[in-house]
Design a protein around this motif. Structure first.
Motif, mmCIF file in Angstrom:
data_model
loop_
_atom_site.group_PDB
_atom_site.id
_atom_site.type_symbol
_atom_site.label_atom_id
_atom_site.label_comp_id
_atom_site.label_asym_id
_atom_site.label_seq_id
_atom_site.Cartn_x
_atom_site.Cartn_y
_atom_site.Cartn_z
ATOM 1 N N PRO A 34 0.652 -1.216 -0.075
ATOM 2 C CA PRO A 34 -0.034 0.076 -0.050
ATOM 3 C C PRO A 34 0.889 1.288 0.126
ATOM 4 C CG PRO A 34 0.237 -0.740 2.323
ATOM 5 C CD PRO A 34 0.801 -1.830 1.232
ATOM 6 N N SER A 35 0.336 2.157 -0.353
ATOM 7 C CA SER A 35 1.008 3.642 -0.300
ATOM 8 C C SER A 35 1.063 4.029 1.052
ATOM 9 C CB SER A 35 0.114 4.833 -1.039
ATOM 10 O OG SER A 35 -1.242 5.109 -0.357
ATOM 11 N N PHE A 46 -7.837 0.786 12.632
ATOM 12 C CA PHE A 46 -7.748 -0.291 13.596
ATOM 13 C C PHE A 46 -6.850 0.291 15.147
ATOM 14 C CE2 PHE A 46 -7.543 -3.091 10.067
ATOM 15 C CZ PHE A 46 -8.800 -3.681 10.406
ATOM 16 N N ASN A 47 -6.805 1.565 14.851
ATOM 17 C CA ASN A 47 -6.163 2.199 16.086
ATOM 18 C C ASN A 47 -4.803 1.645 16.650
ATOM 19 O OD1 ASN A 47 -6.117 4.404 17.937
ATOM 20 N ND2 ASN A 47 -7.091 3.197 19.620
ATOM 21 N N LEU A 48 -3.999 1.408 15.625
ATOM 22 C CA LEU A 48 -2.679 0.719 15.913
ATOM 23 C C LEU A 48 -1.436 1.475 15.044
ATOM 24 C CD1 LEU A 48 -3.784 -3.166 15.293
ATOM 25 C CD2 LEU A 48 -3.201 -2.134 17.520
ATOM 26 N N PRO A 49 -0.388 1.406 15.601
ATOM 27 C CA PRO A 49 0.734 2.171 14.887
ATOM 28 C C PRO A 49 0.865 1.190 13.674
ATOM 29 C CG PRO A 49 1.581 0.718 16.935
ATOM 30 C CD PRO A 49 0.196 0.570 16.956
ATOM 31 N N VAL A 50 1.395 2.024 12.682
ATOM 32 C CA VAL A 50 1.332 1.394 11.385
ATOM 33 C C VAL A 50 2.599 0.230 11.257
ATOM 34 C CG1 VAL A 50 3.224 3.063 10.515
ATOM 35 C CG2 VAL A 50 1.696 2.190 8.676
ATOM 36 N N GLU A 51 3.681 0.080 12.182
ATOM 37 C CA GLU A 51 4.588 -0.970 12.225
ATOM 38 C C GLU A 51 3.883 -1.915 12.770
ATOM 39 O OE1 GLU A 51 5.452 2.001 15.948
ATOM 40 O OE2 GLU A 51 4.902 2.121 13.730
ATOM 41 N N PHE A 54 2.422 -3.295 9.363
ATOM 42 C CA PHE A 54 3.227 -3.172 8.099
ATOM 43 C C PHE A 54 4.607 -3.352 8.452
ATOM 44 C CE2 PHE A 54 -0.742 -1.247 6.840
ATOM 45 C CZ PHE A 54 -1.163 -1.987 5.907
ATOM 46 N N SER A 55 5.528 -4.174 7.695
ATOM 47 C CA SER A 55 6.845 -4.134 8.016
ATOM 48 C C SER A 55 7.672 -4.431 6.618
ATOM 49 C CB SER A 55 7.207 -5.167 8.789
ATOM 50 O OG SER A 55 8.561 -5.325 9.245
ATOM 51 N N LEU A 56 8.954 -3.983 6.611
ATOM 52 C CA LEU A 56 9.546 -4.233 5.288
ATOM 53 C C LEU A 56 10.195 -5.631 5.326
ATOM 54 C CD1 LEU A 56 12.003 -1.131 5.260
ATOM 55 C CD2 LEU A 56 10.005 -1.570 3.751
#
Length: 72
Positions: A34-35, A46-51, A54-56
């Motif tokens: 995703p962008s 979801f009220n969660l940190p992006v990490e 999503f992760s590399l």
């Protein structure tokens, strides 16, 4: 996993973040990255940190996390 755990449909999530429901499926299967804008919208939904979503690097399987298999 978070979407299913919270009983949110792909369609509902897609509508909330301004994406197509198929895009959500592609993201979940790792077929689409995703962008930054979309990743942030999903994490806000979801009220969660992006990490947390999503992760590399691939996330470890949940069974490894729960049962302690393949610990580094």
């Amino acid at each position: 996993m978070v979407r299913a755990e919270r009983k949110v449909s792909r369609q509902s999530l897609a509508e909330a973040v301004g994406a197509h429901y198929q895009t959500i499926g592609y993201i979940e299967r790792g077929q689409y990255n995703p962008s930054l804008d979309l990743a942030l919208k999903i994490s806000k939904f979801f009220n969660l940190p992006v990490e947390a979503l999503f992760s590399l690097e691939p996330f470890r399987p949940l069974t490894d996390e729960v049962y302690g298999r393949n610990q580094p």
